[in-house]
Design an enzyme around this catalytic site. Structure first.
Site: not given
Length: 187
Positions: A97, A81, A143, A69, A101
């Site tokens: 999602e 998320a 991506e 992050r 993920e």
């Protein structure tokens, strides 16, 4: 849900100045009239909204992802998320999602809560779902998204939280929900 303008705490917007309009957020500064008649400025982040998913395996493990992050300059562990597309149904976004993920699809989704992430400066509404009856598939991250999928017990998740690896509100809330579900013997 907006409050009625006759609310004694209501702040009337006098003027709005757009500062930034980006892909994920926009930022504006509002001049407002306070309940006492004085004026103030409010910096506001506008956001489409988002979803988060608590995928729970048959043996009671939570599937989480470790992800870098940039605002924190580090990786943290989170539940899957992502942001809602304009007009997208939150449940459909949760399904998308989860698969992107983690590679998983779920047979059952349960809406847990919808909450504002930081109402002091942002209007982002996040919808939290629990996903069960998981069927493994292929991970398809965006991506520009790099994640490490992990399977953790509630105890392991608590230790990750104590170690500072889990720090985002949606995942901390998910741990409280899991604890509550366990206490009520539903997990």
């Amino acid at each position: 849900m907006k409050q009625a303008q006759h609310d004694s705490l209501y702040e009337k917007t006098i003027a709005t100045k757009k500062i930034y309009d980006g892909k994920i957020i926009s930022v504006q500064v509002d001049d407002v009239e306070l309940p006492n008649g004085h004026t103030a400025k409010r910096e506001i982040v506008k956001h489409q909204g988002a979803v988060a998913v608590m995928p729970i395996t048959e043996d009671g493990k939570l599937i989480v992802v470790r992800q870098f992050r940039k605002p924190l300059e580090r990786s943290i562990v989170e539940i899957p998320a992502g942001k809602l597309e304009r007009g997208e149904d939150p449940l459909e976004c949760a399904k998308r999602e989860l698969e992107e993920e983690t590679g998983f699809k779920a047979k059952e989704y349960k809406h847990i809560s919808s909450f504002y992430t930081s109402p002091g400066f942002a209007d982002e509404l996040l919808h939290l779902y629990m996903a069960t009856g998981l069927v493994e598939g292929e991970c398809k991250p965006d991506e520009d998204e790099f994640v490490e999928v992990m399977y953790v017990t509630l105890e392991e998740a608590r230790k990750l939280h104590e170690a500072g690896e889990i720090r985002d509100a949606k995942t901390v809330l998910a741990l409280f929900v899991m604890e509550n579900e366990r206490l009520n013997q539903r997990l």
